[in-house]
Design an enzyme around this catalytic site. Structure first.
Site, PDB file in Angstrom:
ATOM      1  N   ALA A 214       0.855  -1.189   0.000  1.00 52.27           N
ATOM      2  CA  ALA A 214       0.000   0.000   0.000  1.00 52.27           C
ATOM      3  C   ALA A 214       0.883   1.228   0.000  1.00 52.27           C
ATOM      4  CB  ALA A 214      -0.927   0.006   1.216  1.00 52.27           C
ATOM      5  N   ALA A 215       0.428   2.253  -0.708  1.00 56.02           N
ATOM      6  CA  ALA A 215       1.129   3.531  -0.706  1.00 56.02           C
ATOM      7  C   ALA A 215       0.126   4.595  -0.293  1.00 56.02           C
ATOM      8  CB  ALA A 215       1.697   3.838  -2.093  1.00 56.02           C
ATOM      9  N   ALA A 216       0.437   5.317   0.766  1.00 60.18           N
ATOM     10  CA  ALA A 216      -0.484   6.312   1.298  1.00 60.18           C
ATOM     11  C   ALA A 216       0.202   7.665   1.376  1.00 60.18           C
ATOM     12  CB  ALA A 216      -1.009   5.870   2.666  1.00 60.18           C
ATOM     13  N   SER A 217      -0.446   8.586   2.064  1.00 57.60           N
ATOM     14  CA  SER A 217       0.017   9.968   2.050  1.00 57.60           C
ATOM     15  C   SER A 217       1.334  10.169   2.771  1.00 57.60           C
ATOM     16  CB  SER A 217      -1.046  10.864   2.686  1.00 57.60           C
ATOM     17  OG  SER A 217      -1.371  10.384   3.980  1.00 57.60           O
ATOM     18  N   GLN A 220       4.705   4.296   2.755  1.00 59.31           N
ATOM     19  CA  GLN A 220       4.222   3.131   2.039  1.00 59.31           C
ATOM     20  C   GLN A 220       4.741   1.870   2.715  1.00 59.31           C
ATOM     21  OE1 GLN A 220       5.746   4.303  -1.839  1.00 59.31           O
ATOM     22  NE2 GLN A 220       7.082   2.507  -1.884  1.00 59.31           N
ATOM     23  N   VAL A 221       3.983   0.779   2.540  1.00 62.43           N
ATOM     24  CA  VAL A 221       4.241  -0.465   3.261  1.00 62.43           C
ATOM     25  C   VAL A 221       4.754  -1.528   2.293  1.00 62.43           C
ATOM     26  CG1 VAL A 221       3.245  -2.250   4.729  1.00 62.43           C
ATOM     27  CG2 VAL A 221       2.413   0.110   4.896  1.00 62.43           C
ATOM     28  N   LYS A 235       6.735  -0.210   7.201  1.00 66.54           N
ATOM     29  CA  LYS A 235       6.200   1.076   6.752  1.00 66.54           C
ATOM     30  C   LYS A 235       7.340   2.089   6.727  1.00 66.54           C
ATOM     31  CE  LYS A 235       3.196   3.603   9.191  1.00 66.54           C
ATOM     32  NZ  LYS A 235       1.907   4.149   9.684  1.00 66.54           N
ATOM     33  N   ASP A 369      -8.320   7.677  13.348  1.00 63.79           N
ATOM     34  CA  ASP A 369      -8.488   7.647  11.892  1.00 63.79           C
ATOM     35  C   ASP A 369      -8.985   6.274  11.443  1.00 63.79           C
ATOM     36  OD1 ASP A 369      -8.434   8.456   9.277  1.00 63.79           O
ATOM     37  OD2 ASP A 369      -6.276   8.234   9.011  1.00 63.79           O
TER      38      ASP A 369
END
Length: 530
Positions: A214-217, A220-221, A235, A369
């Protein structure tokens, strides 16, 4: 508006009647939508000007470098390095600011002008035209967020988890932001890992999958394997993120200030401050590791919910390594259960709500969150909470205050609710508590009704009923705005707004009365905040 009737203001063929045009111009000048649009444009211009003035730093640094020549080669080298760094950063700042600011300007302006445009459309075309506008704006926000990353991607994640309040087009388009963003090339990730631990990558791990899970703000993992054979999730924070986030925070503050008059009256300053604080905290993975461990300890007494185990020796301020958990995204499973196994669906959501009641009322530290990308479900229906970068700690005073508001709401004691909220720092402009009571009613009436009038077959409010309640609340806010809010409440509203979205969307059969009464009848101080 002035009366423009020709019977009251006669004209002759040789004297053009400009009054209707003047009246139209005056109306548009006073129109709040147009004013709001102009405020957006002005705010973005101010933001660009603010960044452009940072170009002065380059000129100032050039002068310092020139003067440093008299202090020797080392001084010149130091000043030249600072100048090079500043020149490297400045064009990226301006590019980022102009792209994000222009996107926001177009989104807000298009909605402000919709009222005028829709007046000229046939009634049978308005609905489809508005749906197209929603989809176009959602894609604008999504594409810019994916391209730019940073803080605005976090805002998009929050919006994507509110199917009860947002148009479905926004929810659908922004869903990709929950756990997807443009990934950083693996070379950059490997470089961060080696710099953080001062060792070659193959010394740190037996294997690291170069394709991110996963790539987030913020990061990324990647899946990896330690030399002892354990599978882990690593991460890694995006390189250079601190600078990007600080620029986004500046833009957010200027932009919100520009459109403040167009929003429902509320404590915008506190809301923006809380967003800034939480995003900055997410940059510290050491803090996140502590929070994850503490919340895991708080939830140990609730069966079927857990947090990943920390791998401390492979974690740092910019890297967080945990055990690898096999599972699926929460909403993927809930969508399946919604049609095939409603009883199991209710059990999962009951556990989810139980977990956050426990964190808020008895733990004092909660995950702030809970969007679908941060919750996984294993094959044995264990809920696994992920990504603890956004968390909020409550003081014992605040925890007791929210507990007392919940108690008073169940017995409908408005005076106790008003007094408790005032003590906690909630204030309206007039000092009258009616707006605060309307807000509590919007949030907790469903809970109170479930306790007083238990009916397992009664459904949750429809989207139309919810919008009526929201409209009533917005009307109250217009009449008597809430001037101040405690910062922790912003995070609480975010959490229970997201969780409420799950319940309103899936309409599960959950015994809310038993769950809430279980907390209200349990001594509050048996477990103190961690």
């Amino acid at each position: 508006m002035k009366n423009t009737s020709l019977t009251q203001r006669p004209t002759t063929p040789t004297e053009p009647n400009w009054q209707p045009l003047n009246d139209f111009a005056e109306q548009k000048q006073n129109d709040s939508g147009l004013k709001a649009w102009l405020a957006v444009v002005e705010g973005c211009i101010r933001a660009i000007e603010k960044t452009a003035w940072q170009g002065r730093e380059i000129a100032d640094q050039t002068v310092k470098t020139w003067k440093a020549m008299g202090r020797g080669a080392n001084a010149v080298n130091e000043e030249m390095q600072i100048l090079a760094d500043e020149m490297r950063r400045w064009p990226a700042r301006l590019k980022r600011l102009s792209k994000t600011g222009w996107m926001l300007t177009k989104v807000v302006a298009s909605y402000r002008l919709w009222g005028t445009r829709s007046a000229f459309l046939p009634s049978n075309m308005r609905e489809s035209a508005l749906e197209s506008l929603h989809q176009r704006n959602a894609r604008r926000f999504r594409d810019t967020s994916l391209e730019q990353g940073g803080a605005f991607l976090k805002i998009g994640q929050l919006l994507s988890s509110r199917p009860d309040l947002l148009p479905q087009a926004w929810v659908d388009e922004l869903a990709i932001l929950q756990d997807q963003a443009n990934p950083v090339p693996f070379e950059g990730i490997a470089r961060v890992l080696e710099q953080e631990f001062g060792q070659p990558l193959d010394t740190l791990f037996a294997h690291v999958d170069p394709e991110p899970l996963a790539a987030a703000s913020i990061g990324q993992v990647h899946r990896a394997r330690l030399h002892d054979g354990r599978d882990v999730a690593v991460k890694v924070q995006r390189p250079g993120l601190e600078e990007v986030v600080e620029l986004d925070m500046t833009l957010l503050k200027i932009f919100m200030g520009a459109v403040k008059s167009a929003l429902p009256p509320m404590d915008i300053d506190t809301i923006v401050s809380e967003i800034q604080r939480t995003v900055r905290e997410e940059l510290d993975y050491e803090r996140e590791a502590r929070v994850m461990t503490q919340i895991g300890e708080q939830l140990a007494g609730i069966p079927g919910i857990t947090t990943p185990a920390l791998v401390a020796e492979h974690s740092s301020r910019h890297v967080l390594t945990t055990e690898f958990v096999h599972g699926r995204k929460l909403t993927t499973v809930l969508d399946e259960l919604h049609h095939t196994d409603p009883e199991r669906l209710g059990g999962v959501l009951h556990r989810l709500l139980d977990a956050w009641f426990s964190q808020v009322l008895h733990g004092g530290l909660f995950h702030a969150d809970p969007h679908p990308g941060n919750i996984m479900l294993t094959d044995d229906d264990t809920l696994v909470l992920l990504d603890f970068g956004c968390a909020q700690r409550l003081s014992d005073t605040a925890r007791r205050g929210y507990f007392r508001v919940l108690q008073a709401c169940v017995v409908d004691d408005k005076q106790v609710i008003a007094d408790t909220l005032a003590t906690m720092g909630f204030t309206t402009r007039s000092g009258n508590p009616d707006t605060l009571l309307a807000f509590v009613s919007a949030v907790l009436d469903q809970v109170r009704n479930a306790i007083i009038y238990p009916d397992p077959d009664k459904g949750w409010p429809s989207p139309e009923e919810m919008m009526q309640q929201v409209s009533h609340l917005l009307g109250r806010l217009q009449q008597d705005p809430v001037d101040t809010l405690p910062g922790d409440f912003i995070m609480l509203a975010r959490v229970f707004g997201t969780l409420g979205g799950f319940f309103l969307h899936y309409q599960p059969k959950v015994d809310i009365a038993a769950l809430v009464l279980g907390y209200l009848t349990r001594p509050l101080d048996n477990q103190q905040a961690a």
